[in-house]
Design an enzyme around this catalytic site. Structure first.
Site, mmCIF file in Angstrom:
data_model
loop_
_atom_site.group_PDB
_atom_site.id
_atom_site.type_symbol
_atom_site.label_atom_id
_atom_site.label_comp_id
_atom_site.label_asym_id
_atom_site.label_seq_id
_atom_site.Cartn_x
_atom_site.Cartn_y
_atom_site.Cartn_z
ATOM 1 N N LYS A 125 0.540 -0.660 0.152
ATOM 2 C CA LYS A 125 0.287 -0.373 -0.132
ATOM 3 C C LYS A 125 0.747 1.041 0.307
ATOM 4 O O LYS A 125 2.132 1.361 0.403
ATOM 5 C CB LYS A 125 -0.266 0.148 1.221
ATOM 6 N N ASP A 165 -6.744 4.331 -5.163
ATOM 7 C CA ASP A 165 -7.384 4.141 -3.563
ATOM 8 C C ASP A 165 -8.213 5.552 -3.531
ATOM 9 O O ASP A 165 -8.239 6.165 -3.977
ATOM 10 C CB ASP A 165 -6.182 3.692 -2.315
HETATM 11 P P1 NDP Z 1 -12.599 7.575 -2.968
HETATM 12 O O1 NDP Z 1 -12.018 8.525 -2.051
HETATM 13 O O2 NDP Z 1 -13.262 7.242 -4.093
HETATM 14 O O3 NDP Z 1 -14.177 7.512 -1.983
HETATM 15 C C1 NDP Z 1 -13.796 7.525 -0.356
HETATM 16 C C2 NDP Z 1 -15.194 8.442 0.182
HETATM 17 O O4 NDP Z 1 -15.321 8.492 1.701
HETATM 18 C C3 NDP Z 1 -15.766 10.123 -0.474
HETATM 19 O O5 NDP Z 1 -16.927 9.323 -0.561
HETATM 20 C C4 NDP Z 1 -15.331 10.767 1.012
HETATM 21 O O6 NDP Z 1 -15.641 11.715 0.854
HETATM 22 C C5 NDP Z 1 -15.679 9.492 1.818
HETATM 23 N N1 NDP Z 1 -14.412 9.532 2.824
HETATM 24 C C6 NDP Z 1 -12.817 10.031 2.932
HETATM 25 N N2 NDP Z 1 -12.885 10.066 4.468
HETATM 26 C C7 NDP Z 1 -13.645 9.876 5.345
HETATM 27 C C8 NDP Z 1 -13.761 10.402 5.982
HETATM 28 N N3 NDP Z 1 -12.715 9.878 7.094
HETATM 29 N N4 NDP Z 1 -15.318 10.637 7.336
HETATM 30 C C9 NDP Z 1 -16.076 10.224 6.784
HETATM 31 N N5 NDP Z 1 -15.842 10.381 4.790
HETATM 32 C C10 NDP Z 1 -14.638 9.854 4.081
HETATM 33 O O7 NDP Z 1 -12.415 6.308 -2.356
HETATM 34 P P2 NDP Z 1 -13.091 4.850 -2.508
HETATM 35 O O8 NDP Z 1 -14.282 4.502 -2.675
HETATM 36 O O9 NDP Z 1 -11.754 3.926 -3.214
HETATM 37 O O10 NDP Z 1 -12.362 3.878 -1.646
HETATM 38 C C11 NDP Z 1 -13.533 4.152 -0.142
HETATM 39 C C12 NDP Z 1 -12.655 2.604 0.811
HETATM 40 O O11 NDP Z 1 -12.755 1.947 0.095
HETATM 41 C C13 NDP Z 1 -11.149 2.597 1.146
HETATM 42 O O12 NDP Z 1 -10.912 2.429 2.994
HETATM 43 C C14 NDP Z 1 -10.769 1.969 0.794
HETATM 44 O O13 NDP Z 1 -9.129 1.848 0.615
HETATM 45 C C15 NDP Z 1 -11.901 0.744 -0.258
HETATM 46 N N6 NDP Z 1 -11.062 0.407 -0.465
HETATM 47 C C16 NDP Z 1 -11.504 1.036 -1.862
HETATM 48 C C17 NDP Z 1 -10.752 -0.190 -3.365
HETATM 49 C C18 NDP Z 1 -11.409 0.742 -4.800
HETATM 50 O O14 NDP Z 1 -11.230 -0.417 -5.791
HETATM 51 N N7 NDP Z 1 -10.722 2.170 -4.748
HETATM 52 C C19 NDP Z 1 -9.988 -1.250 -4.091
HETATM 53 C C20 NDP Z 1 -10.790 -2.067 -2.129
HETATM 54 C C21 NDP Z 1 -10.862 -0.862 -1.018
HETATM 55 P P3 NDP Z 1 -14.945 12.946 0.741
HETATM 56 O O15 NDP Z 1 -15.508 13.236 -0.580
HETATM 57 O O16 NDP Z 1 -15.776 14.247 1.839
HETATM 58 O O17 NDP Z 1 -13.698 13.218 1.135
#
Ligand code: NDP
Length: 442
Positions: A125, A165
């Protein structure tokens, strides 16, 4: 004392500040005691000591120029945790909260997740404490160039293959790949999540969210049920959340609430995913704008979306977002399934509360492995210089998620774990990695 509890004690002493890493290792070590504590060969080869210590951690300075001509400095990292099963593989997170503990926890989880996919992928990571919010396209480009100018030396299609991510979507991967290609002088699949025109795979964008819903569907099917008519709450509104919500609605569910880091929306008629996409893709706008298009919806900055009664909760935002009080509220409101789209979004005590109250809980390393699995499919296409159709990738993803479910269920049966999918996933993921590490010496 047992081998696994000794290990946990050692980690707490050695890394007292690394809360996220300690949570992740605790969960895994507590589950694998069953298979790790009674094998003296593991101790002789210091298998667990090697498993909990990354192969290496690279950390570097990232300096870039903002639109005002001011130089800004961020910290960049790559945690290459374990390559027993294959080249290092795992995403890059761009978020101000990024630090070594978070990336160690994510890299550690990634080892077992990648093992669960059945593909030949090691765990890693990386990322930076850079905040992409409110940055111009030009600033994102300059950051990505600076970040990759260091990272390119440590990656490659057969060594380490980063991906997206939080904060790293198709646009950022494109800018990073462009820089990698120039500096390394090769056009190989050294990053996944690429644009479709230059080696990306169809379904990669949708894969994590779709995979989460496919696994949830397998669980429902196994219990003689389906998504049809189910009420869902999905936290986050990024890549994982959007496509989980989209697939869940396609399969007959209704998503009542979604969130971002500023607040959450409630739409009693079902969240309109196209509206969320317009707000979030690619410019990461605010969910508060949802009401402009759907005036009947509610936008809240107080309370939590976990207060909305639902059958299925899908935490898809970030780590440690679902607390014990949230779990209590979900249970009180009759939730049946909680499946993690994000990595470790649920606190340990919340998982325990859900499980002891009969809620079926699917842990992230199984439930969100569809993303990295499809990255694996992208690597296969890149190596073979071919391009699969949407249906081909989607079918492969569905089949992989179904196999993951069946194999965890078999592991649970073998060790009499009932519906403890956390323990089943950890044991299954661990056994393959342990076998490979033992076979490869020290
Ligand atoms: P994105 O950046 O696309 O989206 C993240 C979302 O979560 C946004 O809506 C963001 O809001 C919100 N968010 C982030 N931090 C916080 C916080 N502290 N409190 C509340 N909301 C928060 O990320 P992904 O969708 O890619 O990833 C989401 C999760 O899934 C992570 O844990 C990641 O590690 C996991 N994951 C992702 C994969 C992928 O293929 N993308 C694969 C496997 C796991 P805002 O827009 O306001 O920042």
């Amino acid at each position: 004392m047992s081998y696994t509890s000794d290990m946990l004690k050692m980690l707490k002493k050695k890394y007292p500040q690394e809360n996220e890493f300690l949570s992740a290792t605790q969960e895994v070590l507590q589950s694998i005691g069953l298979v790790a504590d009674h094998n003296p060969a593991f101790q002789k080869r210091a298998l667990l000591e090697r498993l909990v210590e990354p192969d290496r951690i690279l950390s570097f300075r990232v300096s870039w120029q903002n639109d005002n001509g001011q130089t800004e400095v961020n910290k960049g990292y790559r945690v290459q945790f374990n390559n027993a099963l294959g080249p290092y593989k795992g995403g890059l997170r761009l978020h101000p909260t990024v630090n070594q503990s978070i990336l160690k926890f994510l890299g550690f989880e990634q080892i077992f997740k990648n093992s669960l996919t059945g593909l030949a992928l090691g765990g890693a990571k990386g990322g930076s404490d850079f905040d992409p919010k409110y940055k111009s396209d030009n600033e994102i480009l300059h950051f990505c160039i600076a970040f990759m100018t260091e990272l390119y030396k440590h990656m490659g299609a057969d060594t380490d293959i980063p991906a997206g991510d939080i904060g790293t979507g198709t646009r950022e991967i494109g800018y990073m790949y462009g820089t990698y290609k120039k500096l390394a002088g090769v056009h190989t699949g050294a990053l996944t999540g690429k644009g479709l025109e230059f080696g990306g795979s169809l379904v990669r964008t949708e894969a994590t969210g779709y995979g989460l819903v496919y696994l949830t569907q397998e669980l429902l099917k196994d219990n003689g049920d389906s998504l049809h008519g189910k009420k869902l709450v999905v936290s986050g509104s990024g890549n994982v959340a959007i496509y989980a919500a989209q697939k869940a609605q396609e399969l007959g569910g209704t998503v009542l609430a979604m969130s971002d880091s500023f607040g959450w929306i409630f739409d009693k008629d079902g969240v309109k995913i196209d509206v969320v996409k317009k707000i979030k893709e690619p410019n990461r706008g605010r969910l508060s704008e949802y009401k402009d298009s759907v005036p009947s919806a509610e936008y809240h900055t107080k309370g939590s979306l976990w207060e909305v009664p639902c059958d299925i909760a899908l935490p898809c935002a970030t780590q440690h977002e679902l607390t014990l009080p949230h779990a209590k509220t979900l249970v009180k409101n009759g939730v049946k399934i909680v499946a993690e789209g994000a990595n470790m979004p649920t606190f340990g005590e919340a998982v325990h509360h859900l499980q002891t109250n009969g809620v079926l809980f699917l842990p992230g390393k199984a439930a969100n492995c569809g993303g990295v699995a499809t990255s694996g499919f992208e690597m296969m296409q890149n190596s073979a210089r071919t391009f699969w159709s949407f249906a081909q990738v989607d079918t492969a993803l569905q089949s992989l998620m179904s196999t993951v479910y069946q194999r965890i269920k078999q592991t649970n049966q073998k060790h009499s774990l009932g519906n403890n999918f956390v323990a089943g996933a950890n044991i299954l993921g661990f056994e393959k990695v342990a076998k490979a590490m033992m076979a490869q010496g020290i």
